[in-house]
Write an enzyme that holds these catalytic residues in place. Structure first.
Site, PDB file in Angstrom:
ATOM      1  N   LEU A  42      83.106  36.887  98.960  1.00 44.91           N
ATOM      2  CA  LEU A  42      82.585  35.817  98.834  1.00 44.91           C
ATOM      3  C   LEU A  42      80.945  35.024  99.148  1.00 44.91           C
ATOM      4  CD1 LEU A  42      86.178  33.498  99.007  1.00 44.91           C
ATOM      5  CD2 LEU A  42      84.602  34.737  96.760  1.00 44.91           C
ATOM      6  N   CYS A  43      80.516  36.894  99.346  1.00 51.72           N
ATOM      7  CA  CYS A  43      79.252  35.725 100.360  1.00 51.72           C
ATOM      8  C   CYS A  43      77.790  36.936  99.683  1.00 51.72           C
ATOM      9  CB  CYS A  43      79.404  36.143 101.517  1.00 51.72           C
ATOM     10  SG  CYS A  43      80.001  38.283 102.009  1.00 51.72           S
ATOM     11  N   GLY A  44      77.535  36.088  98.451  1.00 52.89           N
ATOM     12  CA  GLY A  44      76.431  37.022  97.552  1.00 52.89           C
ATOM     13  C   GLY A  44      75.814  38.393  98.078  1.00 52.89           C
TER      14      GLY A  44
END
Length: 150
Positions: free
Chosen positions: A87-89
């Protein structure tokens, strides 16, 4: 053509998603603040340790202690700290790419110590030489973890 009921349902769905996203953002911000506080509180310790080691190195003079001698580099280890979730690009993708570049540029045999599920999965699929791994930290790293990794 969409009926009024469909439009209302869609609107509620969008509001619900926005609320969940905002909550996730608030939780992440709280975790980040907690991590930053932990790093800032460790700075005086790191500064003092650096001074002590510097004093030891100067005081050793001509003593040939193994910790102060230069040796030929025979192999390298890259320690890669990634995340457990995606979930951190582009964070994980950039880390993995940089680690691959470092492994290729090493020139000597290079191994990996991988921390984080995403990086571990990435390099396991590529049959990289992983000598140590740790996943599912749950946002906690303590003295025992640091001892295991060292």
């Amino acid at each position: 053509m969409a009926t009024l009921r469909d439009i209302r349902r869609s609107s509620r769905s969008i509001q619900s998603t926005a609320q969940i996203t905002k909550t996730m953002e608030m939780v992440s911000a709280a975790k980040l603040r907690r991590a930053q506080t932990a790093v800032e509180s460790a700075r005086p310790y790191a500064t003092q340790l650096r001074e002590i080691l510097g004093n030891l190195a100067q005081a050793s003079g001509d003593v040939l202690h193994p910790a102060f001698t230069r040796r030929e580099v025979r192999s390298r280890i890259v320690v890669l700290v990634g995340s457990d979730r995606g979930l951190c690009g582009a964070f994980n993708a950039n880390l993995n790419r940089m680690a691959e570049e470092r492994l290729a540029a090493a020139g000597k045999p290079a191994s990996l110590i991988v921390i984080g599920k995403k990086a571990n999965d990435h390099f396991r699929r590529r049959a990289a030489r992983i000598v140590g791994q740790k996943t599912d930290l749950g946002g906690r790293a303590d003295w025992k973890f640091a001892e295991e990794m060292s």
